[in-house]
Design a protein around this motif. Structure first.
Motif, short mmCIF file in Angstrom:
data_model
loop_
_atom_site.label_atom_id
_atom_site.label_comp_id
_atom_site.label_asym_id
_atom_site.label_seq_id
_atom_site.Cartn_x
_atom_site.Cartn_y
_atom_site.Cartn_z
N GLY A 170 43.11 42.25 47.07
CA GLY A 170 42.49 42.65 45.80
C GLY A 170 41.23 41.83 45.57
N ARG B 274 38.95 41.83 42.79
CA ARG B 274 38.28 41.76 41.49
C ARG B 274 38.48 40.37 40.89
NH1 ARG B 274 38.88 47.58 38.68
NH2 ARG B 274 38.32 48.78 40.49
N ALA C 256 41.07 38.52 39.59
CA ALA C 256 42.14 37.65 40.09
C ALA C 256 41.91 37.30 41.56
CB ALA C 256 43.50 38.32 39.90
N GLU D 206 39.72 44.10 50.10
CA GLU D 206 39.54 45.04 48.98
C GLU D 206 39.54 46.46 49.53
OE1 GLU D 206 39.42 45.23 45.53
OE2 GLU D 206 39.14 47.35 46.03
N LYS D 207 40.36 47.31 48.92
CA LYS D 207 40.48 48.68 49.46
C LYS D 207 39.26 49.56 49.18
CE LYS D 207 43.14 50.80 45.74
NZ LYS D 207 44.41 51.31 45.30
N ASN D 208 38.53 49.25 48.11
CA ASN D 208 37.35 50.06 47.78
C ASN D 208 36.14 49.64 48.61
OD1 ASN D 208 38.41 51.83 45.80
ND2 ASN D 208 38.49 50.13 44.36
N GLN E 116 37.18 49.67 35.37
CA GLN E 116 38.34 49.98 34.52
C GLN E 116 38.44 48.92 33.46
OE1 GLN E 116 40.91 50.14 37.91
NE2 GLN E 116 41.28 52.32 37.67
N ALA F 242 36.42 47.25 29.51
CA ALA F 242 35.40 47.35 28.47
C ALA F 242 34.40 46.20 28.55
CB ALA F 242 36.06 47.38 27.10
N GLY G 185 34.71 42.86 27.77
CA GLY G 185 34.73 41.73 26.82
C GLY G 185 35.25 40.45 27.50
N ALA H 249 45.54 46.78 52.27
CA ALA H 249 46.74 46.07 52.73
C ALA H 249 47.90 47.06 52.64
CB ALA H 249 46.99 44.86 51.85
N ASP I 40 46.72 41.28 36.77
CA ASP I 40 47.46 42.45 36.27
C ASP I 40 48.72 42.69 37.10
OD1 ASP I 40 45.48 42.85 34.43
OD2 ASP I 40 45.07 44.92 34.97
N GLY J 213 42.55 40.85 29.94
CA GLY J 213 43.22 40.20 31.07
C GLY J 213 42.31 39.29 31.88
N ILE J 214 41.00 39.35 31.62
CA ILE J 214 40.07 38.64 32.50
C ILE J 214 40.29 37.13 32.46
CG2 ILE J 214 37.61 38.11 32.90
CD1 ILE J 214 37.04 41.02 31.94
C1 LIG Z 1 40.02 50.50 30.00
C2 LIG Z 1 40.27 49.04 30.13
C3 LIG Z 1 39.52 48.15 29.37
C4 LIG Z 1 39.72 46.77 29.51
N1 LIG Z 1 38.91 45.92 28.80
C5 LIG Z 1 39.06 44.59 28.96
C6 LIG Z 1 38.18 43.70 28.30
O1 LIG Z 1 37.27 44.10 27.59
N2 LIG Z 1 38.37 42.36 28.48
C7 LIG Z 1 39.37 41.88 29.28
O2 LIG Z 1 39.52 40.65 29.39
N3 LIG Z 1 40.21 42.72 29.93
C8 LIG Z 1 40.07 44.05 29.80
N4 LIG Z 1 40.89 44.90 30.50
C9 LIG Z 1 41.89 44.33 31.41
C10 LIG Z 1 41.20 43.80 32.65
O3 LIG Z 1 40.34 44.78 33.19
C11 LIG Z 1 42.25 43.41 33.71
O4 LIG Z 1 43.24 42.61 33.11
C12 LIG Z 1 41.59 42.62 34.84
O5 LIG Z 1 40.53 43.32 35.41
C13 LIG Z 1 42.65 42.33 35.90
O6 LIG Z 1 42.06 41.93 37.08
P1 LIG Z 1 42.89 41.92 38.44
O7 LIG Z 1 41.96 41.34 39.43
O8 LIG Z 1 44.21 41.30 38.23
O9 LIG Z 1 43.21 43.44 38.77
P2 LIG Z 1 42.26 44.68 39.06
O10 LIG Z 1 41.01 44.58 38.27
O11 LIG Z 1 43.10 45.89 38.90
O12 LIG Z 1 41.88 44.51 40.60
C14 LIG Z 1 42.78 44.80 41.62
C15 LIG Z 1 41.97 45.09 42.87
O13 LIG Z 1 42.88 45.21 43.96
C16 LIG Z 1 42.46 46.29 44.79
N5 LIG Z 1 43.65 46.74 45.53
C17 LIG Z 1 44.78 47.31 45.04
N6 LIG Z 1 45.66 47.55 46.02
C18 LIG Z 1 45.09 47.10 47.16
C19 LIG Z 1 45.52 47.08 48.52
N7 LIG Z 1 46.72 47.52 48.90
N8 LIG Z 1 44.67 46.58 49.46
C20 LIG Z 1 43.44 46.10 49.10
N9 LIG Z 1 42.99 46.11 47.82
C21 LIG Z 1 43.80 46.59 46.87
C22 LIG Z 1 41.93 47.33 43.80
O14 LIG Z 1 41.07 48.25 44.42
C23 LIG Z 1 41.21 46.42 42.79
O15 LIG Z 1 39.86 46.21 43.14
C24 LIG Z 1 40.73 46.28 30.39
C25 LIG Z 1 41.49 47.18 31.13
C26 LIG Z 1 41.27 48.54 31.01
C27 LIG Z 1 42.10 49.49 31.84
#
Ligand SMILES: Cc1cc2nc3c(=O)[nH]c(=O)nc-3n(C[C@H](O)[C@H](O)[C@H](O)COP(=O)(O)OP(=O)(O)OC[C@H]3O[C@@H](n4cnc5c(N)ncnc54)[C@H](O)[C@@H]3O)c2cc1C
Length: 388
Positions: free
Chosen positions: A12, A14, A16, A35-37, A45, A47, A49, A122, A276, A288-289
């Motif tokens: 992943g 992004r 985290a 990263e899969k993308n 995904q 807003a 903040g 993955a 997440d 969640g950031i």
């Molecule tokens: C509409 C919306 C608005 C939001 N607004 C806010 C905000 O304003 N402020 C805030 O703090 N939080 C906000 N959040 C929450 C925040 O976006 C998430 O909590 C945060 O981005 C989590 O990050 P992450 O890295 O854990 O997961 P993600 O951002 O989901 O990243 C996971 C990554 O893993 C990759 N992945 C998944 N499976 C695989 C695999 N098998 N192999 C390789 N790669 C893979 C995905 O492509 C993705 O890039 C919002 C969420 C949504 C849905």
């Protein structure tokens, strides 16, 4: 690819993922982030903040390269139209352009030495004698077996990697907030205030938001809980709201946030779960950031300690869960209680609540003033006492 065996593989790319890999590389580990993308940060995904606390804690400069606006407060609107403004310091921060922000975090990580594979999914874990020894990945139709001492699952709400290791990271339908968001131009909004709209008719089980991005541009979105919304989609509520605005859509996205609190266990032999994927999200705001970043930093430090000690077993790695609970656990717990209260409030309660807060300074970090502020509303007071 420089090496075929890594100390750590992060799945992943992004928030985290990049923060975990940044700190792990900084600690001197050989790190691969998958990263899969094909591009870091898309599709968006979020807003956008991000609180000041994030930038201070992560020692990242809130550069104009990715920040759109400076946020100094939030305005909460009741269904009646009544509203109150809070300028609590925990709200101040920025609206960021997530595509650029996420890429910036990945660049910082790469500069620390992290290798990154894009367009790479993955698929499974390599498990030998019950021990995780790497990841089976697929890129351009080709299978790669990549070895590592530890794996960090930072693969978001649909996380499959932690489940492959036997952890239950599923969220109940009721614990997921479905979101839809449009970025729009021609939105008449203050540049330093985030607007939140409450109401069971406009956003059942959630809320509407307008986050300003400057020059009359804004992210307008809604989060709802499916159970509350009579099977209508978040997109339905979004269109209902935005169709009344004289604004033009330039981007649309959907997503989901886990709002039921963290998963039961965030570690096992050779694997840690962050962001997440672990439910490390504020259950009240859906933000969640900042939480993901704090937990990712702790995961990286734990992975580094584990490799130094030659102890990648669950018994050693459980310290990760202890550390991140100590850092953000109390805040998540408190927000979960507040969300449960909010879910029980009728539109009339929401009107009363906002009326009671109008013109008063609300300190979101403490529950005591809230009790005092709602003392004239027995229904709300009763709910607060039941839950807190
Ligand atoms: C509409 C919306 C608005 C939001 N607004 C806010 C905000 O304003 N402020 C805030 O703090 N939080 C906000 N959040 C929450 C925040 O976006 C998430 O909590 C945060 O981005 C989590 O990050 P992450 O890295 O854990 O997961 P993600 O951002 O989901 O990243 C996971 C990554 O893993 C990759 N992945 C998944 N499976 C695989 C695999 N098998 N192999 C390789 N790669 C893979 C995905 O492509 C993705 O890039 C919002 C969420 C949504 C849905």
């Amino acid at each position: 690819m420089k090496i075929v065996k890594y100390d750590l593989i992060v799945v992943g790319g992004r928030v985290a993922g990049s923060i975990s890999s940044f700190y792990a590389s900084k600690e001197g580990l050989k790190v691969l982030m998958i990263e899969k993308n094909p591009e870091i940060g898309t599709p968006v995904q979020c807003a956008g903040g991000v609180s000041d606390t994030f930038f201070k804690s992560m020692k990242i400069n809130p550069s104009p390269k990715f920040t759109c606006t400076r946020i100094r407060g939030a305005c909460i609107h009741a269904p009646s139209g009544a509203s109150f403004l809070t300028r609590d310091p925990i709200i101040t921060g920025y609206i960021v352009e997530r595509k650029v922000f996420d890429k910036h975090l990945a660049i910082l990580s790469a500069e620390q030495g992290t290798d990154i594979m894009l367009n790479t999914t993955a698929k499974d874990l390599i498990i030998k004698d019950g021990k995780i020894t790497g990841v089976i990945a697929k890129k351009d139709g080709q299978r790669f077996d990549i070895r590592s001492e530890i794996v960090i699952a930072a693969d978001g709400i649909q996380s499959k990697i932690a489940r492959k290791a036997g952890l239950d990271t599923r969220f109940k339908v009721d614990e997921i907030c479905s979101c839809a968001q449009s970025e729009m131009v021609g939105v008449n909004v203050k540049n330093d205030i985030m607007e939140f709209y409450l109401g069971n008719k406009i956003a059942p089980g959630g809320y509407f938001w307008i986050f300003p991005k400057g020059e009359e541009r804004a992210n307008i979105g809604v989060g709802i809980r499916r159970k509350e919304c009579n099977m209508k989609s978040a997109q339905y509520y979004l269109k209902k709201f935005t169709s009344k605005l004289n604004a033009t859509e330039i981007e649309f996205n959907i997503g989901a946030v886990p709002i039921g609190g963290p998963v039961k266990r965030t570690y096992t032999d050779g694997l840690l779960v962050v962001g997440d994927a672990a439910g490390q999200v504020d259950p009240l705001t859906g933000g969640g950031i900042h939480i993901a970043a704090e937990c990712a930093k702790i995961a990286a430090e734990t992975a580094s300690d584990a490799i130094e000690e030659g102890r990648t077993d669950a018994e050693f790695l459980k310290v990760y869960e202890k550390r991140w609970y100590k850092k953000v656990g109390a805040n998540i717990k408190r927000s979960l209680k507040y969300r449960k209260i909010l879910n029980k409030l009728t539109d009339e309660d929401l009107n009363n609540l906002v009326e009671s807060l109008k013109g008063k300074e609300l300190n979101l970090d403490s529950k005591i003033p809230l009790f005092r502020l709602v003392k004239d509303y027995p229904n709300i007071l009763k709910l607060l006492k039941e839950i807190l």
